[in-house]
Design a protein around this motif. Structure first.
Motif, PDB file in Angstrom:
ATOM      1  N   MET A 183       0.820  -1.209   0.000  1.00 43.51           N
ATOM      2  CA  MET A 183       0.000   0.000   0.000  1.00 43.51           C
ATOM      3  C   MET A 183       0.860   1.269   0.000  1.00 43.51           C
ATOM      4  O   MET A 183       0.640   2.184  -0.815  1.00 43.51           O
ATOM      5  CB  MET A 183      -0.921  -0.006   1.236  1.00 43.51           C
ATOM      6  N   LEU A 184       1.854   1.321   0.879  1.00 45.55           N
ATOM      7  CA  LEU A 184       2.634   2.547   1.041  1.00 45.55           C
ATOM      8  C   LEU A 184       3.682   2.737  -0.050  1.00 45.55           C
ATOM      9  O   LEU A 184       4.219   3.840  -0.207  1.00 45.55           O
ATOM     10  CB  LEU A 184       3.302   2.558   2.428  1.00 45.55           C
ATOM     11  N   GLU A 185       3.995   1.677  -0.804  1.00 47.64           N
ATOM     12  CA  GLU A 185       4.889   1.841  -1.945  1.00 47.64           C
ATOM     13  C   GLU A 185       4.118   2.049  -3.249  1.00 47.64           C
ATOM     14  O   GLU A 185       4.700   2.504  -4.244  1.00 47.64           O
ATOM     15  CB  GLU A 185       5.827   0.637  -2.076  1.00 47.64           C
ATOM     16  N   GLY A 186       2.820   1.752  -3.266  1.00 44.51           N
ATOM     17  CA  GLY A 186       2.031   1.920  -4.478  1.00 44.51           C
ATOM     18  C   GLY A 186       1.474   3.320  -4.664  1.00 44.51           C
ATOM     19  O   GLY A 186       1.524   3.892  -5.756  1.00 44.51           O
ATOM     20  N   LEU A 187       0.968   3.921  -3.584  1.00 45.15           N
ATOM     21  CA  LEU A 187       0.290   5.208  -3.704  1.00 45.15           C
ATOM     22  C   LEU A 187       1.184   6.373  -4.144  1.00 45.15           C
ATOM     23  O   LEU A 187       0.703   7.275  -4.845  1.00 45.15           O
ATOM     24  CB  LEU A 187      -0.399   5.551  -2.377  1.00 45.15           C
ATOM     25  N   PRO A 188       2.488   6.430  -3.763  1.00 42.22           N
ATOM     26  CA  PRO A 188       3.307   7.564  -4.226  1.00 42.22           C
ATOM     27  C   PRO A 188       3.354   7.726  -5.746  1.00 42.22           C
ATOM     28  O   PRO A 188       3.491   8.851  -6.234  1.00 42.22           O
ATOM     29  CB  PRO A 188       4.696   7.235  -3.659  1.00 42.22           C
ATOM     30  N   ALA A 189       3.228   6.632  -6.504  1.00 42.80           N
ATOM     31  CA  ALA A 189       3.237   6.744  -7.965  1.00 42.80           C
ATOM     32  C   ALA A 189       2.054   7.582  -8.459  1.00 42.80           C
ATOM     33  O   ALA A 189       2.174   8.346  -9.429  1.00 42.80           O
ATOM     34  CB  ALA A 189       3.195   5.358  -8.602  1.00 42.80           C
ATOM     35  N   VAL A 190       0.918   7.453  -7.787  1.00 47.44           N
ATOM     36  CA  VAL A 190      -0.267   8.215  -8.170  1.00 47.44           C
ATOM     37  C   VAL A 190      -0.022   9.709  -7.986  1.00 47.44           C
ATOM     38  O   VAL A 190      -0.354  10.535  -8.848  1.00 47.44           O
ATOM     39  CB  VAL A 190      -1.490   7.761  -7.347  1.00 47.44           C
ATOM     40  N   PHE A 191       0.594  10.069  -6.859  1.00 45.36           N
ATOM     41  CA  PHE A 191       0.842  11.487  -6.580  1.00 45.36           C
ATOM     42  C   PHE A 191       1.935  12.058  -7.493  1.00 45.36           C
ATOM     43  O   PHE A 191       1.855  13.205  -7.927  1.00 45.36           O
ATOM     44  CB  PHE A 191       1.220  11.663  -5.109  1.00 45.36           C
ATOM     45  N   PHE A 192       2.949  11.246  -7.812  1.00 45.42           N
ATOM     46  CA  PHE A 192       4.037  11.741  -8.652  1.00 45.42           C
ATOM     47  C   PHE A 192       3.584  11.931 -10.097  1.00 45.42           C
ATOM     48  O   PHE A 192       4.200  12.704 -10.854  1.00 45.42           O
ATOM     49  CB  PHE A 192       5.238  10.791  -8.592  1.00 45.42           C
ATOM     50  N   ALA A 193       2.516  11.250 -10.486  1.00 47.40           N
ATOM     51  CA  ALA A 193       1.986  11.427 -11.844  1.00 47.40           C
ATOM     52  C   ALA A 193       1.627  12.889 -12.097  1.00 47.40           C
ATOM     53  O   ALA A 193       1.779  13.395 -13.218  1.00 47.40           O
ATOM     54  CB  ALA A 193       0.761  10.535 -12.050  1.00 47.40           C
ATOM     55  N   TYR A 194       1.168  13.591 -11.064  1.00 49.04           N
ATOM     56  CA  TYR A 194       0.823  15.005 -11.219  1.00 49.04           C
ATOM     57  C   TYR A 194       2.065  15.837 -11.527  1.00 49.04           C
ATOM     58  O   TYR A 194       2.017  16.765 -12.353  1.00 49.04           O
ATOM     59  CB  TYR A 194       0.150  15.513  -9.949  1.00 49.04           C
ATOM     60  N   VAL A 195       3.187  15.513 -10.892  1.00 48.68           N
ATOM     61  CA  VAL A 195       4.442  16.222 -11.148  1.00 48.68           C
ATOM     62  C   VAL A 195       4.871  16.017 -12.600  1.00 48.68           C
ATOM     63  O   VAL A 195       5.293  16.954 -13.284  1.00 48.68           O
ATOM     64  CB  VAL A 195       5.544  15.747 -10.183  1.00 48.68           C
ATOM     65  N   VAL A 196       4.768  14.769 -13.074  1.00 50.48           N
ATOM     66  CA  VAL A 196       5.110  14.475 -14.472  1.00 50.48           C
ATOM     67  C   VAL A 196       4.225  15.281 -15.414  1.00 50.48           C
ATOM     68  O   VAL A 196       4.692  15.870 -16.395  1.00 50.48           O
ATOM     69  CB  VAL A 196       4.981  12.962 -14.747  1.00 50.48           C
ATOM     70  N   TRP A 197       2.939  15.316 -15.122  1.00 48.78           N
ATOM     71  CA  TRP A 197       1.994  16.043 -15.961  1.00 48.78           C
ATOM     72  C   TRP A 197       2.339  17.534 -16.045  1.00 48.78           C
ATOM     73  O   TRP A 197       2.221  18.160 -17.105  1.00 48.78           O
ATOM     74  CB  TRP A 197       0.587  15.857 -15.403  1.00 48.78           C
ATOM     75  N   LYS A 198       2.801  18.106 -14.945  1.00 53.15           N
ATOM     76  CA  LYS A 198       3.080  19.542 -14.910  1.00 53.15           C
ATOM     77  C   LYS A 198       4.457  19.893 -15.477  1.00 53.15           C
ATOM     78  O   LYS A 198       4.639  20.984 -16.027  1.00 53.15           O
ATOM     79  CB  LYS A 198       2.991  20.051 -13.462  1.00 53.15           C
ATOM     80  N   LYS A 199       5.427  19.000 -15.364  1.00 50.37           N
ATOM     81  CA  LYS A 199       6.816  19.380 -15.606  1.00 50.37           C
ATOM     82  C   LYS A 199       7.454  18.771 -16.853  1.00 50.37           C
ATOM     83  O   LYS A 199       8.494  19.246 -17.301  1.00 50.37           O
ATOM     84  CB  LYS A 199       7.670  18.996 -14.387  1.00 50.37           C
ATOM     85  N   LEU A 200       6.898  17.694 -17.400  1.00 52.52           N
ATOM     86  CA  LEU A 200       7.577  16.984 -18.492  1.00 52.52           C
ATOM     87  C   LEU A 200       7.074  17.471 -19.851  1.00 52.52           C
ATOM     88  O   LEU A 200       5.921  17.221 -20.210  1.00 52.52           O
ATOM     89  CB  LEU A 200       7.337  15.470 -18.365  1.00 52.52           C
ATOM     90  N   PRO A 201       7.911  18.162 -20.646  1.00 55.95           N
ATOM     91  CA  PRO A 201       7.465  18.606 -21.969  1.00 55.95           C
ATOM     92  C   PRO A 201       7.461  17.458 -22.968  1.00 55.95           C
ATOM     93  O   PRO A 201       8.299  16.559 -22.907  1.00 55.95           O
ATOM     94  CB  PRO A 201       8.502  19.670 -22.353  1.00 55.95           C
ATOM     95  N   ASP A 202       6.534  17.489 -23.912  1.00 56.93           N
ATOM     96  CA  ASP A 202       6.426  16.417 -24.895  1.00 56.93           C
ATOM     97  C   ASP A 202       7.625  16.371 -25.840  1.00 56.93           C
ATOM     98  O   ASP A 202       8.130  15.300 -26.157  1.00 56.93           O
ATOM     99  CB  ASP A 202       5.145  16.575 -25.720  1.00 56.93           C
ATOM    100  N   ARG A 203       8.060  17.543 -26.301  1.00 60.36           N
ATOM    101  CA  ARG A 203       9.141  17.640 -27.287  1.00 60.36           C
ATOM    102  C   ARG A 203       9.928  18.920 -27.033  1.00 60.36           C
ATOM    103  O   ARG A 203       9.468  19.796 -26.289  1.00 60.36           O
ATOM    104  CB  ARG A 203       8.575  17.678 -28.712  1.00 60.36           C
TER     105      ARG A 203
END
Length: 448
Positions: A190-210
């Motif tokens: 449980m505690l190792e699975g949920l952080p991936a969900v929260f980090f997805a928001y960081v990826v969405w905000k910070k990672l440019p497509d190209r």
């Protein structure tokens, strides 16, 4: 402190060395962090192996099968996942992957027996499919041939970091056994699975497509990067690289075979090393976790230091072949020696894990472009990752029948020697075109 550039400076691209450093700083930490989380959630069952047997009756053979089932659905989903990413963009698709795998990994806390164990491992494979080949595709949008092996090596540090921290972290979380009526392994999932969900928001905000979408690049710099990479793609793939049929050429099938053998080794060590170390003596779960992290420290050192030397096709091939042979030697030592030398053998083998992997993907990337590159990288990873099913499944059967998991290491060492011999025949796309150009020039000189 943020350094701003004047309008005049923005019209002149930074020099290539400075620009490459900027790309590494802006992109690689995000990608590495995502891979750390994916490997924590993919492989944390290794520490839970004994407890799953005690609490749920999941045998060594059932555990090996469940560990490997992840890779069946993962492999089947890779190509469509990469083709979707090629269409919708990396930012959205990588974030989607992280949300779904995080939720399913957390759901592993509710496993009741072999059937639910198998089902969730299959679902986890579908959810996570596309991350690795997606990043391999993504790196082709940013880095040229000379820098891509280095970038891939840095990305693969995520596996090293996950296994370095995964053992101690998982062991610590399992000490929560009994809290609120849950087993320790349930808290770990449980505690190792949920952080991936929260980090997805960081990826969405910070990672440019190209490059053209990166706010920290000037239009001139983005255009320079994309123009250079398009030129390299044309040089390597020639006129036939757009077709998905190119994934079935002898060279790419050879790369798949080498990668398959490599993945057998990686996932056998990941899923069975804690159990092998646990038989060295009377060790606690925490001690096993710390000892398990040692080979991954060696793997991190190799990934940081060695891929940068694969700057030419000839050097890349030499490093690839010697890396596979080094992995075979390390496993041979681990299969025969006592606890100390055995652990050193695992460290020797792990030193080359991600050096080899960072080079293998140079071969398909040098021969494909466009949608064929997206689908081709997914296809190579899909076929190679079947080794992740084959290795743990065979190791589980060997341990069940002989009572000792190290007996399977001898078989894998032989497989790696065969892979090294096959790797001698690999050629990158621009090597092919250079050879054709040289032959044409010779013919012209003779006719003159």
């Amino acid at each position: 402190m943020t350094i701003t550039r004047s309008p005049e400076e923005l019209t002149v691209p930074r020099d290539p060395a400075t620009l490459n450093r900027l790309l590494f700083v802006k992109l690689m930490p995000l990608l590495i962090a995502a891979y750390v989380l994916s490997f924590l959630d993919r492989t944390n069952i290794a520490l839970a192996k004994h407890q799953l047997d005690v609490d749920l009756g999941i045998s060594a053979a059932a555990y090996g099968l469940g560990a490997g089932l992840f890779f069946l659905t993962y492999a089947l989903s890779e190509v469509p996942s990469n083709l979707i990413m090629h269409r919708v963009g990396a930012r959205f698709w990588i974030a989607r992957i992280m949300v779904t795998w995080g939720l399913i990994s957390a759901a592993m806390a509710f496993v009741q027996g072999e059937t639910s164990f198998y089902v969730l491992r299959l679902l986890l494979g579908i959810a996570e499919a596309g991350l690795f080949p997606g990043v391999m595709l993504y790196l082709t949008y940013w880095f040229g041939r000379e820098q891509r092996a280095r970038a891939t090596g840095y990305f693969l540090l995520g596996v090293c970091f996950a296994n370095i921290i995964g053992g101690p972290l998982g062991a610590a979380l399992m000490q929560m056994d009994g809290l609120m009526g849950w087993h320790g392994w349930q808290w770990m999932f449980m505690l190792e699975g949920l952080p991936a969900v929260f980090f997805a928001y960081v990826v969405w905000k910070k990672l440019p497509d190209r490059p053209s979408k990166a706010p920290w690049l000037s239009p001139a710099e983005a255009e320079q990067i994309e123009r250079q990479l398009a030129s390299e793609a044309e040089e390597g793939a020639g006129h036939s690289g757009h077709s998905l049929k190119q994934c079935l050429t002898p060279q790419i099938l050879l790369a798949i075979f080498v990668y398959f053998c490599h993945q057998i080794t990686i996932y056998t060590v990941i899923f069975f090393l804690p159990g092998i170390i646990g038989k060295y003596g009377d060790l606690s779960v925490l001690q096993i976790g710390f000892l398990t992290s040692l080979p991954w420290l060696a793997a991190a050192a190799g990934a940081i230091v060695l891929p940068r030397f694969a700057s030419t096709a000839q050097r890349a091939r030499r490093i690839l072949v010697s890396g596979l042979l080094t992995m075979a030697l390390g496993l041979a030592i681990a299969s025969q020696a006592g606890p100390v030398l055995s652990l050193l053998g695992f460290c020797l083998s792990a030193l080359m894990f991600f050096v080899v992997q960072s080079i293998i993907f140079l071969y398909p990337a040098s021969r494909l472009k466009g949608a064929a590159l997206a689908g081709g990288l997914g296809f190579v990873n899909s076929c190679g990752l079947l080794g992740g099913f084959f290795g743990p499944s065979v190791m589980g059967m060997i341990e069940q029948s002989t009572g000792n998991a190290v007996n399977g290491l001898k078989f894998i060492a032989v497989v790696l020697v065969v892979a090294a011999l096959a790797a001698l025949r690999l050629r990158q796309g621009h090597e092919r075109n250079s050879a054709k150009g040289g032959a044409l020039n010779d013919a012209q000189r003779q006719s003159a």
